[in-house]
Design a protein around this motif. Structure first.
Motif, PDB file in Angstrom:
ATOM      1  N   GLN C  74     -45.056  70.723   6.123  1.00  0.00           N
ATOM      2  CA  GLN C  74     -44.285  69.561   6.280  1.00  0.00           C
ATOM      3  C   GLN C  74     -44.490  67.821   5.652  1.00  0.00           C
ATOM      4  O   GLN C  74     -43.284  67.688   5.155  1.00  0.00           O
TER       5      GLN C  74
ATOM      6  N   TYR D 637     -36.428  71.332  12.783  1.00  0.00           N
ATOM      7  CA  TYR D 637     -38.090  71.025  12.105  1.00  0.00           C
ATOM      8  C   TYR D 637     -38.913  70.254  14.103  1.00  0.00           C
ATOM      9  O   TYR D 637     -39.742  70.516  14.334  1.00  0.00           O
ATOM     10  N   ALA D 642     -43.052  70.020  13.842  1.00  0.00           N
ATOM     11  CA  ALA D 642     -43.010  69.017  13.164  1.00  0.00           C
ATOM     12  C   ALA D 642     -42.458  67.879  13.282  1.00  0.00           C
ATOM     13  O   ALA D 642     -41.039  67.211  13.109  1.00  0.00           O
TER      14      ALA D 642
END
Lengths: 499, 139, 115, 767
Positions: C74, D637, D642
């Motif tokens: 990430q 994501y 995330a």
């Protein structure tokens, strides 16, 4: 001691920021350009000495132990490269004082130059694959802007190709890093080396290796992905071309050397044979490209490609002598090619053009410039006793030892064609009579001297490293040993117990 | 007409954006957010102002040139790693101090936060530099 | 889901590459943007998918409880996004200026510096 | 012995002072500079006894020791013979150049180059290490390039200079490879050791490649057929250069090398065959072409070619007679040919022409020059009791001893041609009534006739005092034969077959001299051959190289960005695809994370947006589609833990679109520019590339060789990083260096975009 590995990045970074904040004072920026690059060179010499005496040096940035944080590592290869950055930076900074136009200086030329050096040094010193990507990008964006700064049409055209192809390469690089992390769960190169050793998953690793080969191949300008270089290198101001020629492709070559000696060594007969082929084809296509050109800087640009072939040839041969040849050639080529670009600028100032057709008479009118060019050009062409010969000789020797006759034959033949195209410049720009076009304003003596100081310095260097090649070869051989036996590198990064 | 709506809306939205940005910046270390995101939000606020009024008025409000902002941001980020060197530790090693004002604040302040502020300033500077330049290009 | 995402990655790459092979500067930059999205998604996927477990440590805890989404990819992607944003902004301006200099959006008109 | 390297390097050192000397003394500087070679001549002469005693002076110090390169010198008989010739003749050449180029603005450079050449040449003959020898060898090529191109504003000079460099340089590179292999075969790079290991080398598998490569070097340098053409062309150089490099010294470097390596490589059938065949061919070609030329320098140049062939042929025979004959002839040739060239230069200088058919009766105007010319001419013809006569006798005996009729015939014919050339250059132009030359002939200044006179006398004296000559040459002969050899030279060998052949050749030559005009008109054939000879071949191959280069560059460097991109894409597809195919394993097709409806919808959204971006015809539509794809990625994501990433992606995507919109409307609308077939081609390639990346992703998904390092971040974020958002802690602390780089990129991008919009130098020049 370990702070030495950070300083080569910090100095240009801080100089860049300082020049940025001193936006309004060009005089200050100029002083800072010379002082900063001189300091960088000084720091690089310090780093080099320390590495030669104490072995591989590391800094675990942020005090986070490897492989969790980002490690900065200086082995001999890295410190040699950092030294080059310092040298080229200083030479080009001085040259810029007399050659850069004020408009560009006001638009941020100096911060960009410093930042370029910071990016290059970061790439040379980092021990982390993703961090390498980041420094690559720093270097790239700085070079993008430097290339386009000024906004002339030719610059725009060159920049588009340069930018697009390099972004493409970056995307490949990034994808490779991602897959590698997914596979090995780490980004530290020493750690990767350990974890990918004896894995058996050859297919995917080799495939990723090919992604890296292509990505770095683009940056290094290897066949058949070099096209951005001849399209762009001759478009910006000479000082920019010169620093590009001296450093940018070298970062690609350095990265190839690094990953194909440290990480991708599972399938050497496969990967390194491909590299050797690429090297041979790069030499040939590059030199033929140069042979077809009639413009000073375009000839030089194409020769950059062909010379990259020599550097990569050493990697393909993969023996101590061969890798030492690569390292030696890296140094030699930076010194010489940067200088040739600088000289092309001097010739332009004196003759009013980069076109060989429009140049002439410099042999009679400017013997000093002619002499400097001749020495440097002959070094590029690999004539003894200059540095270019030594590099070629060592690579040829290594090639014959490895029984690779074809590549040695190619290397020698390419040397011959290089010689011919150097004599072409010599014959046209220097020997030929002046075409008789009067210059609007010949450069003042002061300008000329400032331009020639770095030229003479670099020319002396190529003579010295040719006649007195032994110390540099000794260093190159040690660097090669470190590359082939990477236990020193790994131990320094991960600690003794992790071998 | 639309200009009027935009400028009125901006007068309300702008402080909101900036407050939100500061909020994102400060809590970023613990919750989603951080210097980059905060910088984008703050820049959006200023950019809105610039669109609604004019780049000139936005710059008056900002007081510092966006390019200077970039410089300061980078400087802050780079410099935040330097105290570590003075302390004899590797570059960018975090140094932390407890900031304790009874009843009000009880948090740890460290160089990483300074670093994040540097990121924030750079992002604001960059976005505004580009937006202003492009807007001036319109004219 | 991974297989599906692999397909998505493939489509993004294909679309990006096709756009980059056009003659238009605008299409070229759209292609570049698609390509960087594809690369990011590739990293994200190959780092391993963990549904709905963001790497945020709960108040009072001292460590993440497994399973958690790998924070490192990430962070990498975040860095990559920012970098590609910067580069893209610059490239946009560059292409705009190039089109202005050349008087056209056509890449085939920008071939004078090569030979 | 340190004096040895110092002697070699001294001309280099002096060359640095030459411009200064010239600035002070003008053309008189020649006299001053000549002092050094005079001293060197004496010095090398003084080393001869050491060489004769079998303990030659030598010096060795490491140069690039790790690559087997020593800075080593070895002054044996052969080396000293050459060294004396080089420095001795060099003395007079420097003096001569002072007079010849009097008043020339670049005379100083001439001195510099001549001295550089002298040092290089001394290095070639004295080096003991193969690589050191090569270094000096190439330096002679380089200095020769600069000297041939001395009249640099003339196209012809530049061409001749380049041709010499290309021909000898190519040979030189082959020779370098040969040297490296020779070093491997012999286990040493030192010549003094290599010559001891002849048997080992001759039986090595590498022998033939070594021989071929070394011969390439020697033959090109010594202008052997078919590489001879550069030498006559090199006559574009000022005469001092022709006299020094292209007759007396440099062209003999190839002969020197062959002589030097005779103990190591010689004596095999391959050696004998190649040397005699190439030597004889060169003799014939040179001898024949010399007859049809009228330009004095061309005449001499072609006869030099023939002489070089003669020497090579003799080395090929390799018998003691042949070697002695070769070295005696070599010495004699250096003396008389140097003298004749200087004479030709003096004549040219004083009369303004070098056309032998237009000159006559110069003896009255130029008595000293005439004296030297006659003396040297007699030597060349092999008539007088001079050294050359002895050499010819020895050579003829060697050829006869070999029993090869062809070689005998070739030798006689070539000798005849020498007689004719000697007659023309040494006699014809000086005798008879004075001709109407462009300038009225006056004697040349002292500096220009002292050299030829001295050299011509020297050649005569050495013949008359054959014992001294024998003592001087004996060590050299021993070096070549690789064993101590007694040497006796005598003018009179009695009436034998050699004498008969000698007389025959003189008779033939005299006949050709008398009928010179007729010989020349019959020689149109020679001109035709020349037209289609190697010189033409050289041009053709350069043209071919040039055409190849242009063609290749047009294809590779087409200027079209999309082809460059294609090159990258196809390269990576080929390389990665082949690696996967040949070394890969099929992907595991099992998903560990279940597909949710939401997930499928997001995937569909991204795919649809990407396809829309491709297909949509409007700019805004395409950009919106791009936004859709980006947004979809952000949703992925979100789904997989995330949030920071998702926020960033959304914000960046929005901002990118705003920038797009700000710019896009200043650009022209989409037009369909490409042809349908190229769209199809690109489509197929894109699909293949996308497919490969998808396949790669599938493989990569399930190859997890090691657990990721991120558990460290999970555990240390709070205790050591004081933050609960692990991603943010990584960004600002664990991997802050990445972020530092990242914002640098961002900052530069902003500044760059600004500068690009504000600074427009179009139409303005800047360097």
């Amino acid at each position: 001691m370990s702070v030495l590995t950070v300083i080569p990045v910090l100095i240009p970074l801080c100089c860049a920021v300082a020049s940025l904040l001193a936006r309004r004072s060009i005089r200050l920026q100029r002083k800072l350009a010379v002082a900063g690059t001189a300091a960088l060179l000084f720091a690089a010499i310090g780093l080099m000495t320390a590495v030669l005496h104490h072995g591989v040096l590391c800094t675990q940035s942020g005090s986070w132990p490897a492989p969790f944080g980002i490690t900065l590592v200086a082995d001999i290869l890295s410190s040699v490269m950092v030294m080059l950055t310092g040298l080229m930076g200083l030479a080009v900074a001085i040259y810029s004082l007399a050659s850069m136009d004020e408009a560009r200086e006001r638009s941020g030329y100096y911060p960009l130059l410093h930042m370029l050096l910071a990016g290059v040094n970061g790439a040379f010193l980092t021990g982390d694959l993703f961090n390498l990507y980041v420094w690559f990008e720093v270097m790239l964006i700085a070079s993008f802007v430097l290339l386009a700064l000024g906004g002339e049409r030719a610059q725009m055209e060159g920049a588009i190709k340069y930018v697009t192809l390099n972004l493409m390469a970056s995307a490949l690089f990034l994808a490779g890093v991602g897959i590698l992390y997914g596979m090995a769960g780490t980004l530290n190169m020493a750690d990767l080396s350990l974890k990918l050793r004896d894995t058996g998953h050859h297919g995917l690793i080799t495939c990723v290796a090919m992604l890296f080969l292509t990505a770095f191949g683009v940056k290094a300008a290897l066949f058949p992905v070099f096209c951005w270089l001849p399209a762009s290198y001759h478009t910006p101001p000479v000082a920019v071309s010169a620093i590009f020629a001296g450093l940018l492709t070298k970062v690609g070559v350095y990265s190839l050397l690094r990953v194909f000696t440290l990480i991708f060594t599972q399938d050497i007969p496969y990967t390194h044979t491909i590299i050797l082929w690429a090297a041979g084809l790069t030499m040939v296509t590059g030199v033929l490209g140069a042979f077809a050109q009639n413009e000073f800087r375009r000839i030089l640009s194409f020769h950059s490609i062909s010379q990259i072939g020599y550097m990569v040839m050493g990697l393909g041969l993969f023996s101590p002598m061969a890798l030492a040849g690569s390292v030696y050639f890296l140094v030699h080529h930076s010194v010489v090619k940067t200088n040739l670009f600088l000289i092309s600028g001097v010739a332009e100032k004196l003759g009013g053009s980069f076109e060989l057709k429009k140049l002439g008479g410099l042999y009679s009118s400017s013997p000093v410039v002619a002499g400097l060019f001749f020495v440097v050009a002959m070094s590029l062409a690999g004539m003894p006793p200059l540095a270019g010969f030594v590099g070629k000789f060592i690579l040829a020797r290594a090639g014959l030892e490895a029984g690779q006759w074809v590549i040695v034959g190619v290397a020698l033949a390419v040397g011959m064609v290089t010689l011919m195209s150097m004599t072409k410049i010599w014959g046209e720009a220097f020997w030929k009579g002046s075409p008789g076009t009067a210059l609007p304003q010949p450069p003042s003596r002061k300008v000329l001297v400032t331009l020639l100081v770095p030229v003479a310095f670099l020319a002396a260097l190529t003579v010295l490293t040719g006649i007195g090649a032994a110390p540099l070869i000794h260093v190159a051989l040690r660097a090669a040993e470190q590359m082939l036996d990477n236990s020193q590198y790994i131990a320094a990064v991960l600690g003794e117990g992790m071998r | 007409m639309s200009d009027l709506i935009l400028s009125t809306a901006t007068r309300f939205l702008m402080p909101l954006f900036l407050t939100f940005a500061v909020f994102l910046l400060l809590r970023g270390h613990n919750e989603p957010g951080g210097g980059f995101i905060a910088g984008l939000v703050a820049a959006a606020g200023f950019a809105l102002y610039s669109l609604a009024y004019s780049p000139g008025r936005m710059l008056q409000l900002l007081r510092v040139g966006p390019r200077t902002l970039i410089g300061w941001g980078l400087l802050l980020a780079a410099v935040s790693g330097l105290p570590a060197l003075a302390a004899g530790t590797p570059f960018l090693t975090a140094l932390w101090a407890k900031l304790h004002i009874p009843g009000l604040v009880n948090l740890k302040v460290g160089t990483p936060l300074i670093f994040d502020v540097g990121v924030f300033l750079t992002v604001v500077g960059v976005v505004l530099t580009v937006v202003v330049a492009l807007q001036e290009e319109e004219d | 889901m991974e297989n599906l995402l692999a397909l998505v990655i493939g489509v993004l790459y294909a679309a990006g590459i096709y756009m980059m092979l056009r003659r238009s500067l605008v299409k070229l930059i759209i292609g570049l943007a698609l390509l960087s999205n594809a690369a990011n998604l590739l990293i994200f996927t190959s780092g391993g998918l963990v549904p709905a477990r963001p790497p945020l440590i709960a108040r009072g805890e001292s460590a993440l409880a497994a399973p958690f989404a790998d924070p490192l990819p990430q962070a990498l992607i975040l860095t990559a996004i920012v970098i590609s944003f910067g580069v893209m902004a610059f490239a946009l301006v560059l292409f705009y200026r190039a089109a202005e200099e050349a008087g056209a959006d056509d890449l085939d008109r920008l071939t004078s510096t090569d030979t | 012995m340190t004096a040895l390297p110092l002697a070699v390097l001294s001309p280099f050192a002096l060359s640095a002072l030459a411009p200064w000397a010239h600035a002070r003394l003008k053309h008189h500087a020649g006299w001053l500079l000549a002092v050094l070679p005079a001293i060197l001549t004496a010095f090398f002469g003084s080393l001869m006894p050491l060489a004769a005693s079998g303990a030659p002076a030598s010096f060795r110090t490491p140069w690039v020791a790790s690559a087997g390169v020593m800075f080593s010198f070895h002054a044996d008989g052969l080396a000293l013979l050459f060294a004396v010739l080089i420095s001795g003749i060099g003395t007079f050449i420097l003096i001569y150049a002072g007079g010849y180029l009097k008043g020339h603005p670049q005379q100083g450079r001439m001195f510099v180059f001549l001295l550089l050449f002298m040092g290089s040449m001394l290095g070639v003959v004295l080096s003991d290490n193969l690589i050191t020898l090569f270094v000096f060898w190439e330096l002679t090529s380089l200095t020769s390039y600069l000297l041939i191109g001395f009249n640099h504003e003339q196209e012809r000079s530049r061409r001749a200079a380049l041709q010499a460099l290309v021909v000898t340089g190519t040979g030189g590179l082959a020779m370098l490879a040969g040297f490296l292999l020779l070093g491997t075969a012999a286990g040493s790079m030192e010549l003094s050791e290599i010559v001891e290991k002849g048997d080992q080398i001759r039986s090595a598998a590498l022998y033939l490649p070594v021989l071929i490569l070394v011969l390439m070097g020697a033959f090109t340098k010594s202008a052997q057929f078919p590489f001879h053409h550069w030498l006559p062309n090199a006559m574009e150089a000022p005469t001092p250069v022709s006299a020094y490099l292209h007759s007396a010294t440099m062209v003999k470097a190839g002969v020197f090398l062959l002589a030097r390596l005779t103990p190591a490589l010689g004596g095999t059938p391959e050696w004998e065959a190649s040397l005699t065949v190439f030597g004889a061919a060169t003799m014939l070609a040179g001898g024949a072409l010399a007859l049809v030329k009228t330009d004095l320098k061309q005449l001499l140049a072609y006869s030099t070619v023939a002489s070089l062939g003669f020497m090579v042929m003799l080395l090929g025979i390799g018998s003691p007679y042949a070697v002695k004959g070769c070295l005696v002839f070599l010495t004699a040739h250096a003396l008389y040919k140097g003298a004749l060239f200087m004479v030709a230069g003096a004549v040219d200088h004083e009369t303004g022409t070098r056309d032998a058919s237009a000159l006559s009766g110069l003896r009255t105007g130029m008595p000293f020059t005439a004296f030297a010319a006659v003396l040297a001419g007699l030597a060349m013809a092999g008539l007088g009791p001079w050294l050359s006569f002895i050499g010819k006798e020895l050579a003829l005996e060697a050829v006869l001893g070999g029993g090869n009729l062809w070689l005998t015939a070739v030798t006689v014919l070539t000798s005849a041609s020498f007689v004719t050339v000697a007659g023309v250059t040494g006699l014809r132009i000086f005798s008879g009534p004075p001709s109407a030359a462009p300038k009225k002939a006056h004697e040349a200044p002292l500096s220009m006739w002292i050299g030829p006179v001295w050299l011509a006398i020297k050649g005569a004296l050495l013949g008359l005092m054959a014992g001294k000559a024998a003592a001087f040459l004996a060590p050299a002969v021993s070096s070549v034969l690789g064993r101590p050899e007694q040497m006796k030279l005598a003018l009179w060998h009695g009436v034998n077959a050699a004498l008969g052949l000698s007389a025959l050749s003189i008779a033939l030559g005299a006949a050709a001299y008398i009928g010179w005009d007729r010989v020349r008109s019959a020689g149109r054939l020679g001109d035709t051959i020349l037209k289609w000879g190697p010189d033409r071949l050289y041009d053709l191959s350069l043209d071919a190289l040039s055409a190849l280069a242009r063609g290749q560059t047009r294809v590779v460097q087409s200027g079209y960005l999309r082809y460059y991109l294609l090159a990258v894409i196809l390269t990576v597809m080929t390389l990665a695809g082949h690696a996967l195919y040949s070394r890969g394993e099929p992907p595991v097709m099992v998903s560990t994370v279940p597909v949710t409806a939401y997930g499928a919808a997001v995937a569909l959204m991204i795919v649809a947006s990407a396809i829309a971006a491709v297909l949509l015809d409007t700019r805004l539509g395409a950009i919106a589609a791009l936004g859709g794809a980006g947004g979809g990625v952000a949703l992925v994501y979100v789904m997989y833990g995330a949030p920071d990433l998702a926020m960033t992606q959304f914000l960046v995507e929005t901002l990118t679109i705003i920038l797009f919109v700000l710019i896009i409307f200043k650009l022209p609308r989409f037009a369909r520019l490409s042809r349908p077939w190229s769209r199809v081609r690109d489509g197929l390639i894109s699909i293949a590339a996308g497919g490969m990346m998808a396949y790669l992703a599938l493989v990569a998904l399930h190859v997890d060789l090691h657990p990721p390092i991120s558990s460290y971040f999970a555990e240390n974020s709070v205790p050591a990083g004081f933050g609960r958002n692990v991603v943010n802690v990584i960004l600002v602390d664990f991997r802050a260096l990445d972020t530092l780089g990242e914002i640098s990129v961002l900052g530069l991008a902003g500044l760059g975009a600004y500068a690009l919009l504000k600074l427009r130098l179009s139409g303005r020049k800047a360097v």
